[in-house]
Design a protein around this motif. Structure first.
Motif, mmCIF file in Angstrom:
data_model
loop_
_atom_site.group_PDB
_atom_site.id
_atom_site.type_symbol
_atom_site.label_atom_id
_atom_site.label_comp_id
_atom_site.label_asym_id
_atom_site.label_seq_id
_atom_site.Cartn_x
_atom_site.Cartn_y
_atom_site.Cartn_z
ATOM 1 N N THR A 138 -19.488 -13.283 -34.537
ATOM 2 C CA THR A 138 -18.390 -14.056 -33.997
ATOM 3 C C THR A 138 -18.782 -15.462 -33.119
ATOM 4 O O THR A 138 -18.251 -16.561 -33.369
ATOM 5 C CB THR A 138 -17.330 -13.360 -33.099
ATOM 6 N N LYS A 139 -19.908 -15.397 -32.575
ATOM 7 C CA LYS A 139 -20.537 -16.339 -32.143
ATOM 8 C C LYS A 139 -21.426 -17.373 -32.865
ATOM 9 O O LYS A 139 -21.407 -18.629 -32.743
ATOM 10 C CB LYS A 139 -21.204 -16.114 -30.916
ATOM 11 N N SER A 143 -16.524 -21.607 -35.911
ATOM 12 C CA SER A 143 -15.415 -21.163 -35.046
ATOM 13 C C SER A 143 -14.000 -21.222 -35.896
ATOM 14 O O SER A 143 -12.824 -20.662 -35.598
ATOM 15 C CB SER A 143 -15.094 -22.285 -33.854
ATOM 16 N N THR A 146 -12.030 -17.672 -40.355
ATOM 17 C CA THR A 146 -11.070 -16.695 -39.857
ATOM 18 C C THR A 146 -11.503 -15.203 -40.038
ATOM 19 O O THR A 146 -11.252 -14.103 -39.468
ATOM 20 C CB THR A 146 -9.662 -16.904 -40.238
ATOM 21 N N LEU A 214 -12.520 -12.268 -37.875
ATOM 22 C CA LEU A 214 -13.082 -13.205 -36.495
ATOM 23 C C LEU A 214 -12.326 -13.653 -35.962
ATOM 24 O O LEU A 214 -12.263 -13.670 -34.642
ATOM 25 C CB LEU A 214 -13.949 -14.141 -37.373
ATOM 26 N N GLU A 215 -11.292 -14.287 -36.197
ATOM 27 C CA GLU A 215 -10.070 -14.786 -35.431
ATOM 28 C C GLU A 215 -9.546 -13.838 -34.339
ATOM 29 O O GLU A 215 -9.561 -14.096 -33.273
ATOM 30 C CB GLU A 215 -9.085 -15.156 -36.394
ATOM 31 N N ARG A 218 -12.314 -12.714 -31.932
ATOM 32 C CA ARG A 218 -12.501 -13.696 -30.689
ATOM 33 C C ARG A 218 -11.458 -13.601 -29.695
ATOM 34 O O ARG A 218 -11.716 -13.933 -28.538
ATOM 35 C CB ARG A 218 -12.668 -15.070 -31.327
ATOM 36 N N ARG A 219 -10.180 -13.392 -30.094
ATOM 37 C CA ARG A 219 -8.959 -13.236 -29.368
ATOM 38 C C ARG A 219 -9.257 -11.894 -28.398
ATOM 39 O O ARG A 219 -8.572 -12.101 -27.192
ATOM 40 C CB ARG A 219 -7.921 -13.172 -30.215
ATOM 41 N N GLY A 221 -11.942 -10.832 -27.233
ATOM 42 C CA GLY A 221 -13.089 -10.758 -26.404
ATOM 43 C C GLY A 221 -14.008 -9.805 -26.886
ATOM 44 O O GLY A 221 -14.731 -9.237 -26.147
ATOM 45 N N TRP A 222 -14.316 -10.069 -28.176
ATOM 46 C CA TRP A 222 -15.301 -8.913 -28.883
ATOM 47 C C TRP A 222 -16.634 -9.120 -28.304
ATOM 48 O O TRP A 222 -17.272 -8.143 -27.931
ATOM 49 C CB TRP A 222 -15.275 -9.402 -30.174
ATOM 50 N N GLU A 223 -17.065 -10.362 -27.989
ATOM 51 C CA GLU A 223 -18.500 -10.496 -27.317
ATOM 52 C C GLU A 223 -18.754 -9.731 -26.012
ATOM 53 O O GLU A 223 -19.498 -9.181 -25.853
ATOM 54 C CB GLU A 223 -18.561 -12.233 -27.200
#
Length: 667
Positions: A138-139, A143, A146, A214-215, A218-219, A221-223
């Motif tokens: 995702t990083k 960005s 999606t 991916l969208e 990220r929303r 807070g996967w990281e």
């Protein structure tokens, strides 16, 4: 840092009898999929995104088979996203640029920049740190991207990847990741006594095939979420055994609502501990085969022959057949300069095939095998540069026994021959231990052997300051590598424009007691065991070497260029490249030596160096030259054009070459 390389090409579809069965099989699979679930069978031309982590020579080779299987079945434009190390980036970027597949984009992302994201995780898996790099995708990926399909390199598709892409539409509002259940008992913890796997939901999930939204990731807070999961589990597990798969499964165990379970035929896992037979009833149900075992084709399965044949089909499949436009989708901007060049050719020209060959783009796979050589600090290191086809493969071991220095080879082969070469090299006790040989596959295309293109590719990949430009059917004298490095220093090649001539000899005997010294060679020359090279058929090619003077010479001596001179030389790596209009047999080396002379190189013969040409059957191109008057006419035409170009390039200095236009020359 992200480097983006977009490649488009409008090619022609060609099919052969050997692939008809596969095409029919594919049609049956498509019909089966459509009637069972027409909603998962997209007909649009939407762009599909595919991501792979690929590092090193072996993975770069493996991923080509995956790509072929996707391209064979696909009906949509594709965008491949490769997370690569420097080696894979170099290999794959040149491969896709030269492959020129229509409606395919390629982007590269530096794995080095992701290492800090996962280097803190202890990992026992054979994939090493690269086995963890799906976690920070995702990083790494853009960005604005999606969704993406993430694949291991040991995957083979048996259907259109668009069917897999369509499954994103089936995700619920909360689901962010699509996976197939693991088909081994690994996460059940019963494979051996005291086996303690990472936590997983039931049998767990295999991460060889992943659908990532991916969208949404990220929303939520996967990281941060995967990091917290890894930190928590590592307190008791100490390290991962299956790299990213362990962390994905621990995350899903805590958040089961986020996973969308894919039908198991989207990742039929083949290894010693899987129960993949329970995943499907008929082979026609198969979508994706996953060779998740270092043993590859030796795994056990009731349909292993079918799996093996499908895999081998794409392994050896002619990649040129995939240079076809997509039916029903708008054409994308392609290689306009190439199209324009083709349109400018006159098909009624007697030499049309020669002229077309010059602008043909050959697929290129650099560093097909492991290459680890780092030049010495002496700044006088030298690489032997040569080219060959399958019928000269037997020369490689002998050359390695005579030359211990680095070698750069361009090999002209079909996809199937490249795999034969791979097996040959891996089985050879001599070759498998040599890591200072760069093998560069140039895939066959066209009617002629592109000899000077091959030489240029091998020359460009040499990473030493100096190169020894030779042919693969010559054996250098023992210790020539050391002798040439000393001569480079003594003759100050670093600051002068010199081409060091290595005198060439030949034998007509297939078995030869190779001379260990100049004195022994001279004795064999006097006895008639050896001859000066092409003494019987083309003395002009090497006559300026002045063999009579060489017999008694103890110091290097300068010789003047003469028409049709074609010695084998040592030069700086920044020397002129070979003229690629010359293909097959005739004038390919002569033209190069002529340009060296035009650039005012001095030809200096080395007094204690020699090489010996070994006998072999005549090449197909020399037979064409001898039997075809049209071939010889076109070679004369190309020579005249080369002379004209040379005089335009070098002006008055090239006038002496124009007087030689009427001469008949050979290779």
């Amino acid at each position: 840092m992200v480097e983006k390389c977009e490649v488009w090409y409008g090619g022609n579809f060609r099919a052969t009898g050997s692939i008809i069965i596969i095409i029919i099989f594919q049609l049956l699979i498509n019909l089966h999929s459509y009637f069972h679930d027409p909603g998962t069978f997209p007909l649009s031309c939407s762009l599909i995104h595919v991501a792979c982590v690929c590092a090193g020579h072996n993975a770069s080779r493996d991923v080509v088979t995956l790509v072929k299987s996707i391209l064979f079945h696909r009906r949509n434009p594709l965008h491949f996203h490769f997370i690569t190390d420097a080696v894979a980036h170099q290999i794959l970027s040149s491969l896709f640029q030269s492959w020129m597949v229509p409606s395919v984009q390629v982007s590269f992302y530096d794995a080095e920049e992701l290492k800090s994201e996962v280097a803190w995780i202890p990992n026992k898996h054979y994939s090493g740190i690269y086995g963890l790099m799906k976690l920070p995708l995702t990083k790494a990926l853009p960005s604005d991207l999606t969704k993406v399909i993430v694949l291991d390199t040991d995957i083979t598709f048996a259907t259109d990847i668009a069917e897999l892409w369509a499954i994103f539409r089936k995700f619920t509002d909360k689901q962010v990741i699509g996976l197939v259940e693991n088909q081994s008992d690994w996460y059940l913890g019963n494979l051996w006594k005291n086996h303690k796997p990472w936590p997983a939901l039931g049998r767990g999930f295999n991460t060889g095939v992943i659908l990532l939204l991916l969208e949404r990731l990220r929303r939520i807070g996967w990281e941060q979420m995967w990091r917290l999961t890894a930190e928590r589990e590592l307190m008791s597990m100490l390290s991962t055994s299956l790299a990213d798969q362990d962390i994905f499964n621990a995350f899903i165990k805590q958040n089961p609502v986020l996973v969308h379970q894919l039908p198991c035929f989207w990742n039929v896992q083949l290894s010693d501990h899987t129960r993949s037979e329970q995943c499907y009833t008929e082979v026609s149900d198969l979508k994706v085969i996953h060779w998740n075992s270092p043993k590859k084709l030796r795994v056990k399965n009731k349909h292993v022959e079918f799996f093996r044949n499908l895999y081998l089909t794409f392994l050896e499949y002619d990649g040129n057949l995939l240079r076809r436009e997509l039916f029903g989708c708008p054409s994308q901007p392609s290689a306009d300069s190439l199209r324009s060049a083709l349109e400018d050719l006159d098909e009624d020209d007697q030499c049309y095939d020669f002229r077309r060959e010059r602008i043909t783009v050959h697929r290129l796979h650099l560093y097909f095998l492991q290459y680890e050589y780092v030049p010495t600090d002496e700044s006088v290191d030298i690489t032997l540069v040569a080219q060959l086809s399958m019928d000269r493969l037997q020369m490689l071991e002998a050359i390695c026994n005579h030359w211990e220095g680095p070698i750069s080879l361009a090999l002209y082969m079909s996809d199937a021959e490249a795999q034969q070469f791979l097996r040959y090299a891996q089985a050879s006790d001599v070759l498998k231990h040599r890591k200072n040989i760069g093998y560069h596959i140039v895939y066959k295309e066209g009617q002629f052997y592109p000899v000077n293109l091959l030489r240029n590719i091998a020359l460009r990949q040499a990473n030493t300051p100096y190169v020894f430009l030779t042919d693969v059917d010559f054996l250098p004298m023992y210790d020539l590598y050391d002798y040439l490095r000393k001569s480079i220093v003594q003759l100050d090649l670093a600051h002068t424009k010199k081409a060091l001539v290595v005198p060439a000899f030949e034998t007509l005997r297939y078995r030869l007691s190779f001379p260990k010294s100049k004195a022994e060679l001279l004795s064999m020359l006097d006895m008639g065991t050896l001859y000066t090279f092409r003494y019987h058929v083309w003395t002009k090619g090497h006559a300026p070497t002045n063999y009579a003077k060489w017999r008694t010479a103890t110091t290097a001596y300068k010789v003047e260029w003469e028409a049709d001179f074609e010695p084998y030389v040592v030069v700086r790596r920044d020397c002129p490249e070979y003229d690629q209009r010359f293909v097959g047999f005739g004038w390919n080396k002569v033209s190069h030596i002529m340009e060296l002379d035009a650039q005012e190189y001095d030809f200096v013969v080395l007094p204690n160096a020699f090489m010996i040409h070994m006998p072999h059957a005549p090449s197909f191109d020399i037979s064409k030259f001898r039997s075809s008057s049209s071939y010889r006419h076109c070679l004369t035409t190309l020579k005249e054009e080369f002379h004209q170009d040379l005089s335009r390039k070098y002006g008055a200095a090239a006038l002496k070459y124009l007087t030689q236009e009427g001469r008949t020359s050979q290779n």
